[in-house]
Design a protein around this motif. Structure first.
Motif, short mmCIF file in Angstrom:
data_model
loop_
_atom_site.label_atom_id
_atom_site.label_comp_id
_atom_site.label_asym_id
_atom_site.label_seq_id
_atom_site.Cartn_x
_atom_site.Cartn_y
_atom_site.Cartn_z
N GLY A 67 1.15 -1.11 -0.09
CA GLY A 67 0.11 0.39 0.13
C GLY A 67 0.38 1.32 -0.43
N LEU A 68 0.43 2.02 -0.67
CA LEU A 68 1.31 3.11 -0.43
C LEU A 68 0.68 4.95 0.03
CD1 LEU A 68 1.89 2.83 -4.67
CD2 LEU A 68 3.44 3.71 -2.44
N SER A 69 -0.44 4.34 0.90
CA SER A 69 -1.12 5.67 1.69
C SER A 69 -0.66 5.23 3.10
CB SER A 69 -2.86 6.04 1.57
OG SER A 69 -2.67 5.63 0.22
N LEU A 313 8.78 -0.58 -19.66
CA LEU A 313 9.30 1.11 -19.28
C LEU A 313 8.03 1.76 -18.59
CD1 LEU A 313 9.74 1.38 -23.16
CD2 LEU A 313 11.54 0.98 -21.16
N ARG A 314 6.38 1.16 -18.33
CA ARG A 314 5.67 2.37 -17.71
C ARG A 314 6.07 1.27 -16.30
NH1 ARG A 314 3.23 3.10 -13.97
NH2 ARG A 314 0.97 3.72 -14.09
N GLU A 315 5.57 -0.56 -15.73
CA GLU A 315 5.58 -0.71 -15.10
C GLU A 315 6.77 -0.28 -14.33
OE1 GLU A 315 3.64 -4.83 -15.28
OE2 GLU A 315 1.93 -3.46 -14.72
N ILE A 317 8.08 2.00 -13.75
CA ILE A 317 8.66 3.25 -12.84
C ILE A 317 8.86 3.50 -11.49
CG2 ILE A 317 7.58 6.14 -12.71
CD1 ILE A 317 6.45 5.53 -15.65
N SER A 318 7.38 3.14 -10.52
CA SER A 318 7.76 3.28 -9.32
C SER A 318 8.09 3.03 -7.99
CB SER A 318 5.89 2.45 -8.52
OG SER A 318 5.73 2.11 -7.49
N GLU A 319 9.50 1.44 -9.04
CA GLU A 319 10.41 0.85 -7.86
C GLU A 319 12.08 1.66 -8.21
OE1 GLU A 319 11.00 -3.32 -8.77
OE2 GLU A 319 12.91 -2.45 -9.90
N TYR A 327 7.54 12.62 -3.02
CA TYR A 327 6.44 12.82 -2.99
C TYR A 327 5.33 12.50 -3.29
CZ TYR A 327 3.02 15.01 0.22
OH TYR A 327 2.22 15.20 1.14
N LYS A 328 4.45 11.54 -3.31
CA LYS A 328 3.39 10.46 -4.42
C LYS A 328 2.42 11.55 -4.07
CE LYS A 328 5.57 6.12 -4.18
NZ LYS A 328 5.05 6.29 -6.30
N ASN A 329 1.30 11.60 -4.99
CA ASN A 329 -0.16 12.07 -5.42
C ASN A 329 -0.68 11.54 -6.36
OD1 ASN A 329 -1.70 13.95 -3.34
ND2 ASN A 329 0.36 15.47 -3.32
N TRP A 360 5.63 12.40 -14.22
CA TRP A 360 4.08 12.59 -14.45
C TRP A 360 4.12 10.77 -14.95
CZ3 TRP A 360 0.41 14.96 -12.86
CH2 TRP A 360 -0.29 16.06 -12.62
N TYR A 361 3.05 10.61 -14.70
CA TYR A 361 2.77 9.35 -15.35
C TYR A 361 1.68 8.87 -14.82
CZ TYR A 361 4.64 6.76 -11.04
OH TYR A 361 4.94 6.12 -9.49
N GLY A 362 0.69 7.45 -14.92
CA GLY A 362 -0.35 6.84 -15.10
C GLY A 362 -1.05 6.23 -15.61
N HIS A 363 -2.69 6.17 -15.57
CA HIS A 363 -3.21 5.91 -16.21
C HIS A 363 -4.04 6.43 -16.60
CE1 HIS A 363 -2.46 2.48 -13.35
NE2 HIS A 363 -2.44 2.87 -12.50
N ILE A 364 -3.90 7.51 -18.26
CA ILE A 364 -4.82 8.51 -18.42
C ILE A 364 -5.82 8.44 -18.78
CG2 ILE A 364 -3.33 9.08 -20.62
CD1 ILE A 364 -3.29 12.18 -19.64
N LEU A 369 -3.52 10.36 -13.37
CA LEU A 369 -2.77 10.87 -12.76
C LEU A 369 -1.41 10.35 -11.88
CD1 LEU A 369 -3.41 14.33 -14.39
CD2 LEU A 369 -2.54 12.06 -15.41
N HIS A 370 -0.47 9.78 -11.75
CA HIS A 370 0.57 10.22 -10.80
C HIS A 370 1.32 10.84 -10.65
CE1 HIS A 370 -1.59 5.88 -9.06
NE2 HIS A 370 -0.95 5.23 -10.99
N LEU A 371 1.22 11.54 -9.76
CA LEU A 371 2.40 12.89 -9.43
C LEU A 371 3.33 12.53 -8.67
CD1 LEU A 371 2.53 16.23 -10.07
CD2 LEU A 371 1.44 16.97 -8.28
N ALA A 408 -7.47 7.90 -5.91
CA ALA A 408 -8.09 7.85 -7.33
C ALA A 408 -7.82 6.38 -7.32
CB ALA A 408 -6.71 8.65 -8.89
N GLU A 409 -7.04 5.60 -6.49
CA GLU A 409 -6.59 4.40 -6.44
C GLU A 409 -5.62 3.59 -4.69
OE1 GLU A 409 -4.70 2.68 -9.88
OE2 GLU A 409 -2.51 3.32 -9.80
N HIS A 410 -4.62 4.33 -5.42
CA HIS A 410 -4.22 5.05 -3.99
C HIS A 410 -5.15 4.38 -2.04
CE1 HIS A 410 -0.42 5.17 -6.27
NE2 HIS A 410 -1.18 4.70 -7.08
N GLY A 411 -6.10 4.72 -2.21
CA GLY A 411 -6.76 5.02 -1.02
C GLY A 411 -6.23 6.02 -0.38
C1 S2G Z 1 1.60 2.80 -10.90
C2 S2G Z 1 2.40 2.77 -8.93
C3 S2G Z 1 2.35 3.51 -7.34
C4 S2G Z 1 3.15 4.21 -7.60
O1 S2G Z 1 3.02 2.78 -11.25
O2 S2G Z 1 0.34 3.03 -11.35
O3 S2G Z 1 0.01 2.81 -9.01
O4 S2G Z 1 4.31 4.41 -7.02
C5 S2G Z 1 1.38 3.07 -9.16
O5 S2G Z 1 2.35 5.59 -7.27
#
Ligand code: S2G
Ligand code: ZN
Length: 455
Positions: A67-69, A313-315, A317-319, A327-329, A360-364, A369-371, A408-411
């Protein structure tokens, strides 16, 4: 005390275990559980709750701890209830296309089980290898296939959960139709362990999709991402539409030693996935985007290996950005609002925090958006987190102005608990507190998460 009701081998109190099971992937919170307990049956979970009521213990449910929250952080002496040992697939029915999982089943294990039945579990995201079904349901996990298959909520046909009174609820029992009153299943989905401890889930499976093709395109102007989405959406059934900035790509390439997807760097990239049979329609849409100047280049996977490499390239990013303690939003607005919202946030950060690097990245495709702001070298983690906490309300003001969501999705967990009013009305929050009182009258289930404690 717990040894009165559960075998000692199912209890850990050593410092190392407390540090491991007392947190999730969220940083910046105190980690101080008093014990970790590993139930193996529904009845043991019931017994733990009854004991907690009697002994005045507070419980923090714990699954894959991705979890991220801060939803699974035990910061004040709580007992962590880990579902690691309730990790069996209990039943499968091909006619119903239903599989019953214990809460501790790893997402990837369910995905592989489904594939072995020539079926498909369509909720997927970067932490699928360690996240658990109980946590996925408790946070209504989204991820990279929502645009076509929806969220976890859409695939839960039933669940068992133990409420804060020790009642073992069996919700909906896998029925497709059941018009007999409030659907408590949907109250528990996304409740982050604050209304009940989810012990089992009846998961609906989808038909196996045909082979997928992945396309990555370079998008010079961030606002054109939505033009590209609309152009493809009108001609192709998209399984995914993700985006990431060149900064994100640089970090993933460095971290995983991956080649660039295109000949030249571009400010933004979109990653699209669709049925291989839609390649002609996708090529047409690509040509249209090229002619409009919305994209400048693109690459298409020719094999599963190439598709997997593009997804990395997308999956990844977080790691890859984790070393920068970002600092995540995790924000969402309606899709039509994304371009203006993106511009609002970029302008605000550039003016007020010129030393902050926005990743910036995310499920646009879902308006999500993952800021992520990467920590500048000259700031310590504490200083940076403090600046981030000061910045967030102004970001949330921009979200509120567009009726968006601050998570949006992290709770909500601990991280966003004090900002609920930016996305939920007072009336709604009062009703949520009323439900909390009903389901958890002793305030023992994940106290302080999602809602301010003790209200
Ligand atoms: C994503 C994973 C967690 C993050 O990559 O889509 O939900 O780092 C994120 O924000
Ligand atoms: Zn995400």
């Amino acid at each position: 005390m717990l040894a009165d009701i559960i075998d000692r081998r199912q209890i850990k109190t050593d410092a190392e275990s407390l540090a491991i099971w007392g947190k999730d992937w969220t940083n910046g919170f105190n980690v101080a559980p008093s014990a970790v307990v590993f139930p193996e049956t529904n009845q043991q979970v019931v017994d733990i709750v009854h004991y907690a009521i009697k002994a005045g213990l507070r419980l923090v449910p714990s699954g894959g701890r991705t979890g991220l929250s801060g939803g699974a952080v035990a910061e004040r002496g709580e007992v962590v209830v880990s579902f690691d040992r309730m990790n069996q697939i209990l039943d499968f029915n091909a006619e119903d296309r239903l599989v019953t999982c214990q809460a501790g089943v790893i997402t990837q294990v369910l995905q592989e089980f489904a594939a072995a039945q020539q079926l498909f579990y369509p909720v997927d995201f970067a932490s699928a290898g360690s996240s658990q079904m109980g946590g996925n349901v408790a946070t209504n996990a989204g991820g990279i296939k929502v645009i076509r298959y929806g969220l976890t909520r859409d695939w839960v046909a039933g669940l068992r959960a133990v409420t804060g009174t020790g009642a073992l609820l069996d919700c909906n029992n896998g029925l497709v139709k059941n018009a007999t009153g409030y659907d408590l299943r949907h109250l528990l989905i996304g409740s982050e362990g604050t209304l009940g401890l989810i012990t089992e889930v009846d998961v609906r499976l989808a038909a196996q999709p045909e082979p997928q093709t992945v396309m990555v395109v370079g998008v010079p102007q961030v606002l054109d991402l939505l033009n590209v989405l609309n152009c493809f959406n009108s001609q192709v059934t998209l399984s995914a539409f993700e985006f990431f900035s060149d900064l994100a790509l640089q970090k993933v390439r460095a971290h995983r030693d991956l080649p660039a997807p295109l000949a030249d760097a571009v400010a933004y990239y979109a990653l699209l996935e669709f049925d291989a049979s839609a390649m002609d329609a996708a090529s047409t849409a690509f040509e249209q985007c090229l002619n409009q100047g919305w994209v400048v280049d693109g690459v298409v996977s020719q094999s599963q290996a190439q598709a997997d490499a593009l997804w990395q390239l997308r999956e990844g990013i977080s790691e890859s950005i984790a070393p920068y303690t970002p600092y995540k939003n995790d924000l969402s607005v309606c899709i039509h609002d994304v371009p203006d919202f993106l511009a609002d946030v970029d302008r605000f950060v550039a003016e007020s925090y010129p030393d902050f690097e926005v990743c910036w990245y995310g499920h646009i495709g879902d308006g999500n958006l993952h800021l992520n702001i990467l920590r500048p070298e000259h700031l310590s983690v504490e200083e940076f987190m403090a600046k981030g906490h000061a910045m967030s309300p102004k970001i949330f003001e921009l979200v509120r102005a567009r009726g968006g969501s601050i998570s949006a999705e992290h709770g909500v967990g601990l991280l966003k608990r004090d900002f609920l009013n930016y996305s939920r009305s007072e009336q709604e929050i009062a009703l949520m507190q009323g439900l909390k009182q009903l389901f958890d009258p002793h305030q023992i289930l994940n106290p302080g998460k999602l809602l301010a404690a003790g209200v």
